[in-house]
Design a protein around this motif. Structure first.
Motif, PDB file in Angstrom:
ATOM      1  N   THR A   1      -8.888  -3.021  -2.319  1.00  0.00           N
ATOM      2  CA  THR A   1      -9.911  -4.062  -2.477  1.00  0.00           C
ATOM      3  C   THR A   1      -9.227  -5.399  -2.719  1.00  0.00           C
ATOM      4  O   THR A   1      -8.355  -5.505  -3.583  1.00  0.00           O
ATOM      5  N   MET A   2      -9.632  -6.416  -1.960  1.00  0.00           N
ATOM      6  CA  MET A   2      -9.090  -7.757  -2.122  1.00  0.00           C
ATOM      7  C   MET A   2      -9.951  -8.556  -3.097  1.00  0.00           C
ATOM      8  O   MET A   2     -11.178  -8.491  -3.068  1.00  0.00           O
ATOM      9  N   HIS A   3      -9.299  -9.329  -3.957  1.00  0.00           N
ATOM     10  CA  HIS A   3      -9.971 -10.221  -4.902  1.00  0.00           C
ATOM     11  C   HIS A   3      -9.340 -11.597  -4.739  1.00  0.00           C
ATOM     12  O   HIS A   3      -8.110 -11.733  -4.821  1.00  0.00           O
ATOM     13  N   PHE A   4     -10.154 -12.620  -4.543  1.00  0.00           N
ATOM     14  CA  PHE A   4      -9.632 -13.945  -4.237  1.00  0.00           C
ATOM     15  C   PHE A   4      -9.857 -14.903  -5.409  1.00  0.00           C
ATOM     16  O   PHE A   4     -10.938 -14.917  -6.019  1.00  0.00           O
ATOM     17  N   THR A   5      -8.824 -15.690  -5.704  1.00  0.00           N
ATOM     18  CA  THR A   5      -8.961 -16.733  -6.714  1.00  0.00           C
ATOM     19  C   THR A   5      -9.826 -17.855  -6.153  1.00  0.00           C
ATOM     20  O   THR A   5      -9.926 -18.016  -4.935  1.00  0.00           O
TER      21      THR A   5
ATOM     22  N   ALA B   1       0.832  -1.207   0.000  1.00  0.00           N
ATOM     23  CA  ALA B   1       0.000   0.000   0.000  1.00  0.00           C
ATOM     24  C   ALA B   1       0.862   1.251   0.000  1.00  0.00           C
ATOM     25  O   ALA B   1       0.549   2.247  -0.680  1.00  0.00           O
ATOM     26  N   LYS B   2       1.967   1.202   0.725  1.00  0.00           N
ATOM     27  CA  LYS B   2       2.865   2.357   0.771  1.00  0.00           C
ATOM     28  C   LYS B   2       3.577   2.553  -0.567  1.00  0.00           C
ATOM     29  O   LYS B   2       3.881   3.693  -0.966  1.00  0.00           O
ATOM     30  N   ALA B   3       3.827   1.446  -1.283  1.00  0.00           N
ATOM     31  CA  ALA B   3       4.487   1.544  -2.592  1.00  0.00           C
ATOM     32  C   ALA B   3       3.563   2.115  -3.659  1.00  0.00           C
ATOM     33  O   ALA B   3       4.034   2.579  -4.705  1.00  0.00           O
ATOM     34  N   HIS B   4       2.253   2.072  -3.422  1.00  0.00           N
ATOM     35  CA  HIS B   4       1.261   2.610  -4.366  1.00  0.00           C
ATOM     36  C   HIS B   4       0.326   3.559  -3.606  1.00  0.00           C
ATOM     37  O   HIS B   4      -0.841   3.246  -3.387  1.00  0.00           O
ATOM     38  N   PRO B   5       0.807   4.730  -3.206  1.00  0.00           N
ATOM     39  CA  PRO B   5       0.003   5.642  -2.379  1.00  0.00           C
ATOM     40  C   PRO B   5      -1.041   6.404  -3.192  1.00  0.00           C
ATOM     41  O   PRO B   5      -0.896   6.603  -4.395  1.00  0.00           O
ATOM     42  N   ARG B   6      -2.102   6.783  -2.505  1.00  0.00           N
ATOM     43  CA  ARG B   6      -3.127   7.677  -3.058  1.00  0.00           C
ATOM     44  C   ARG B   6      -3.672   7.198  -4.398  1.00  0.00           C
ATOM     45  O   ARG B   6      -3.869   7.976  -5.329  1.00  0.00           O
ATOM     46  N   VAL B   7      -3.883   5.911  -4.523  1.00  0.00           N
ATOM     47  CA  VAL B   7      -4.432   5.360  -5.749  1.00  0.00           C
ATOM     48  C   VAL B   7      -5.310   4.165  -5.382  1.00  0.00           C
ATOM     49  O   VAL B   7      -5.087   3.489  -4.386  1.00  0.00           O
ATOM     50  N   GLU B   8      -6.327   3.943  -6.194  1.00  0.00           N
ATOM     51  CA  GLU B   8      -7.178   2.775  -5.988  1.00  0.00           C
ATOM     52  C   GLU B   8      -6.353   1.509  -6.249  1.00  0.00           C
ATOM     53  O   GLU B   8      -5.746   1.353  -7.299  1.00  0.00           O
ATOM     54  N   LEU B   9      -6.335   0.617  -5.264  1.00  0.00           N
ATOM     55  CA  LEU B   9      -5.458  -0.558  -5.331  1.00  0.00           C
ATOM     56  C   LEU B   9      -6.300  -1.834  -5.253  1.00  0.00           C
ATOM     57  O   LEU B   9      -7.067  -2.032  -4.307  1.00  0.00           O
ATOM     58  N   HIS B  10      -6.148  -2.677  -6.267  1.00  0.00           N
ATOM     59  CA  HIS B  10      -6.840  -3.967  -6.293  1.00  0.00           C
ATOM     60  C   HIS B  10      -5.803  -5.070  -6.098  1.00  0.00           C
ATOM     61  O   HIS B  10      -4.807  -5.127  -6.832  1.00  0.00           O
ATOM     62  N   VAL B  11      -6.039  -5.936  -5.131  1.00  0.00           N
ATOM     63  CA  VAL B  11      -5.082  -6.960  -4.746  1.00  0.00           C
ATOM     64  C   VAL B  11      -5.676  -8.337  -5.015  1.00  0.00           C
ATOM     65  O   VAL B  11      -6.738  -8.671  -4.494  1.00  0.00           O
ATOM     66  N   VAL B  12      -4.995  -9.131  -5.840  1.00  0.00           N
ATOM     67  CA  VAL B  12      -5.404 -10.507  -6.124  1.00  0.00           C
ATOM     68  C   VAL B  12      -4.607 -11.433  -5.219  1.00  0.00           C
ATOM     69  O   VAL B  12      -3.376 -11.353  -5.152  1.00  0.00           O
ATOM     70  N   ALA B  13      -5.303 -12.316  -4.510  1.00  0.00           N
ATOM     71  CA  ALA B  13      -4.653 -13.264  -3.605  1.00  0.00           C
ATOM     72  C   ALA B  13      -5.408 -14.585  -3.651  1.00  0.00           C
ATOM     73  O   ALA B  13      -6.531 -14.663  -4.156  1.00  0.00           O
TER      74      ALA B  13
END
Length: 326
Positions: A248-252, A214-226
């Motif tokens: 936002t988390m997205h799960f396989t 999250a710190k590496a991608h600040p101030r932006v909408e972040l979608h995380v696939v896990a």
């Protein structure tokens, strides 16, 4: 031989050049003198042409070996012996040729797993949608951990590659511990965020790494696939996500972690930086991992996802049968 004879060379000289005896050269020159170029073709061979019962080989291959043989699968020699015992004359070389021609590989086995996730279709469409059509002005990353990376040290120094000799190493080794690499792959660029290796992979470590991403991608909408690993759904993680709605988390789906594209990177780092090296400590291993990731980010390219959700679902939902007899 004929061309060299036309140049005026003697039979002895021709034999020396082509690796044949003088008498062989004389025989071939005589055949050419009698019948011209056509006489140099193979002559008809005596006897009836050999007939191989390919159907018998194929039928036997597509069925399990008899129980009395005590084996799990056929080999070419075993099948040839078995068919000869049943009156079918065939050699192991002919069995191998038939298998090669028909694409039969009884020595190989592959695995499969059907997902039982009740939300299978929804999760596939969600994850594939992020890959093929990511939201505008947003960043999509794939996160996972590669656990139990061993720091292995060989009991003798490696022998480097030489002409006609591959690099060699001892078969035995000494373990110096393990570490877990947490990595995040940005699908738009292929860059890897991975500044930490942990001794364990609990929810505490996952949450710490999630904060790093999250710190590496600040101030932006972040979608995380896990994937569906339990630590990814821990209450501590959910509580932190609730305070950071931009993430936002997205799960396989269950048993479909292959849909997480960071797994591709894990395969690359294993082959290119870990498997063939020796490490005298965990620190040595972690240093090698970080060096590889820094260099990889200089040359990285995004991976291209090509399968649509419909393509995947058509295979995931295909009808299965329990009767595997042929």
């Amino acid at each position: 031989m004929v061309l060299l004879a036309a140049e005026g060379l003697s039979n002895v000289e021709i034999g020396q050049r082509v690796g044949m005896t003088r008498q062989t050269v004389i025989s071939w020159r005589a055949r050419y003198a009698e019948g011209g170029i056509e006489a140099l073709a193979d002559l008809p061979r005596p006897g009836r042409p050999r007939v191989v019962d390919e159907a018998a080989v194929i039928v036997a291959t597509l069925n399990a070996p008899p129980a009395e043989l005590g084996v799990s699968h056929w080999s070419a020699r075993l099948m040839a012996d078995h068919l000869r015992g049943q009156g079918t004359s065939v050699s192991f070389a002919e069995v191998a040729r038939i298998w090669r021609d028909k694409g039969l590989q009884p020595h190989r086995i592959e695995t499969f797993k059907f997902s039982t996730d009740p939300a299978l279709e929804a999760k596939i469409r969600d994850v594939v949608g992020l890959y093929l059509a990511p939201p505008s002005n947003a960043v999509v990353v794939c996160i996972d951990e590669k656990s139990q990376i061993q720091a292995l040290d060989r009991t003798a120094p490696l022998l480097p590659i030489r002409f006609h000799a591959a690099e060699r190493r001892t078969h035995d080794y000494v373990r110096h511990g393990t570490t877990t690499l947490f990595a995040a792959l940005e699908i738009a660029t292929g860059r890897i965020t991975a500044d930490a290796c942990y001794g364990r992979h609990r929810n505490d470590e996952f949450l710490a790494f999630l904060k790093t991403v999250a710190k590496a991608h600040p101030r932006v909408e972040l979608h995380v696939v896990a994937d569906n690993y339990a630590t990814h759904n821990h209450p501590n993680v959910k509580a932190w996500l609730a305070k950071h709605p931009r993430i936002t988390m997205h799960f396989t789906p269950t048993h479909a972690s292959w849909m997480n594209m960071v797994e591709i990177f894990f395969g690359i780092i294993t082959r290119q930086a870990i498997r063939r090296r020796t490490f005298t400590s965990i620190g040595d291993l972690v240093s090698a991992i970080r060096t590889f990731i820094d260099a990889y980010n200089e040359r990285c390219e995004p991976f291209l996802w090509t399968k649509t959700a419909d393509d995947i679902l058509s295979k995931a939902k295909r009808k299965t049968i329990s009767d595997t007899r042929h």
